[in-house]
Design a protein around this motif. Structure first.
Motif: not given
Length: 385
Positions: A102-120
């Motif tokens: 389209a000549a104009a519009g919107t875009v939405t992104v959603r990112l995910t990642a796993d963060q390692p836990l060391f002491f938990a």
């Protein structure tokens, strides 16, 4: 002589140190977990926020350059990974409205990642924790993402509220004084079957079916983007045809019986107090003096009070009024009786009908085109959420 001795162990503290040390170790691990693992999660979250912003802007820039959805998706991932490393795009994203092409519009992104836990994990938590972030960007020229109420307002009713404005009304508007107007709509399922929609003074529109052919097939449903248009804006082209004579700008009617969901959306709009653009419908030339008018699914005229049970399939949009909704009443309340039933011909008390009060501040016969005006080849791109 016999010596009396106390029971062995009384008063001794040999094991107390061990308990204190264990408790201190647990507390220490908790502090380390808070400092290291929670800190790492916050850092990763910050990275994902930056990555999502960059990905949304990159996708919007690609759409603005007319490179297509596939390239826009690829650009989004490149910039996401460049800013946050190993990240994934959540299923169903990026989401484009109305579409990347389209000549104009919107875009939405959603990112995910796993963060390692060391002491938990020592404290019984998992070895990693998910992190997510979302961003929305728009592309297009001035006027992009205007808040649109996809509710047509009948020009027949607007004439009772001095729309289009006369000189006295223009003076009021110039002074910042809005003009009060009331609208009646029978949104019951009966209205669809008995033709009452032809007499409606407001009703839902499908903005994705804008400026269609008279015989275009409309499904008369209300798109899921309806709420987004009301509260975040619509970035597409809502131009109105010009010419002498003016070709009608037909827009598909939305769902007739929208019920409680529409009530909630309008009540939310009342609470936020924002001004919105409302498309204005030409019900018929006999009523407004403007050629054209609403039509049925076969492209035949379907004006109000036509004596038939025709149901409009497409409205003929001739302008926009900028209004603030202030009240909404069910059709059988005393307020509806006072402000709508007693004022508007054809209105009768009904729990399925609605009486809406709005204050308007502006009216235009021009369309809303986000790409309108000279931009010297530059297409603005911006983050909006």
């Amino acid at each position: 002589m016999v010596l009396l001795r106390g029971r062995p162990g009384y008063g001794r503290e040999d094991g107390a140190v061990l308990v204190i040390v264990v408790l201190m170790i647990v507390a220490l691990f908790g502090m380390v977990t808070l400092a290291v693992d929670v800190g790492a999660l916050l850092t990763k979250r910050r990275q994902l926020v930056t990555a999502a912003d960059a990905a949304a802007l990159a996708a919007a820039q690609s759409c603005a350059r007319r490179q297509g959805t596939a390239v826009a998706n690829q650009q989004a991932m490149i910039y996401a990974q460049a800013n946050a490393g190993a990240v994934s795009m959540e299923a169903g994203y990026p989401r484009y409205s109305p579409r990347c092409e389209a000549a104009a519009g919107t875009v939405t992104v959603r990112l995910t990642a796993d963060q390692p836990l060391f002491f938990a994990p020592v404290l019984g938590f998992g070895r990693s924790s998910p992190v997510a972030s979302q961003a929305t960007a728009s592309w297009g020229g001035a006027g992009v993402a205007e808040k649109i109420a996809p509710l047509m307002l009948s020009a027949q009713r607007l004439s009772d509220c001095n729309i289009p404005p006369d000189e006295v009304t223009r003076t009021q508007l110039a002074a910042g004084q809005g003009i009060e107007c009331w609208f009646w709509w029978d949104n019951s399922s009966r209205a669809e079957t008995e033709g009452a929609l032809a007499n409606a003074e407001w009703g839902t529109l499908d903005l994705l079916k804008w400026n269609v052919a008279p015989t275009e097939q409309c499904n008369n449903s209300t798109p899921p983007e309806f709420e987004t248009w009301m509260f975040e804006g619509y970035a597409g082209d809502l131009s109105i045809n010009e010419g002498d004579p003016r070709p009608p700008t037909y827009v598909c009617r939305g769902q007739g019986n929208f019920g409680a969901r529409l009530d909630r959306l309008i009540e939310d709009a009342i609470r936020d107090g924002q001004l919105r653009y409302f498309p204005v419908n030409n019900p018929g030339e006999a009523l407004t003096g403007i050629p054209g008018g609403q039509i049925d699914m076969d492209g035949d005229p379907c004006p109000p009070n036509s004596g038939t049970s025709c149901s409009p399939d497409k409205y003929d949009i001739i302008g926009f009024t900028r209004m603030r909704i202030t009240d909404l009443y069910k059709g059988n309340t005393p307020e509806a009786q006072t402000y709508c039933v007693n004022r508007i011909p054809g209105a009768s008390a009904s729990p399925n009908a609605r009486c809406m009060r709005a204050v308007w501040f502006d009216y235009t016969t021009e369309g809303l085109n986000p790409m309108g005006g000279e931009n010297f080849g530059l297409v603005p791109v911006q983050l909006i959420a």
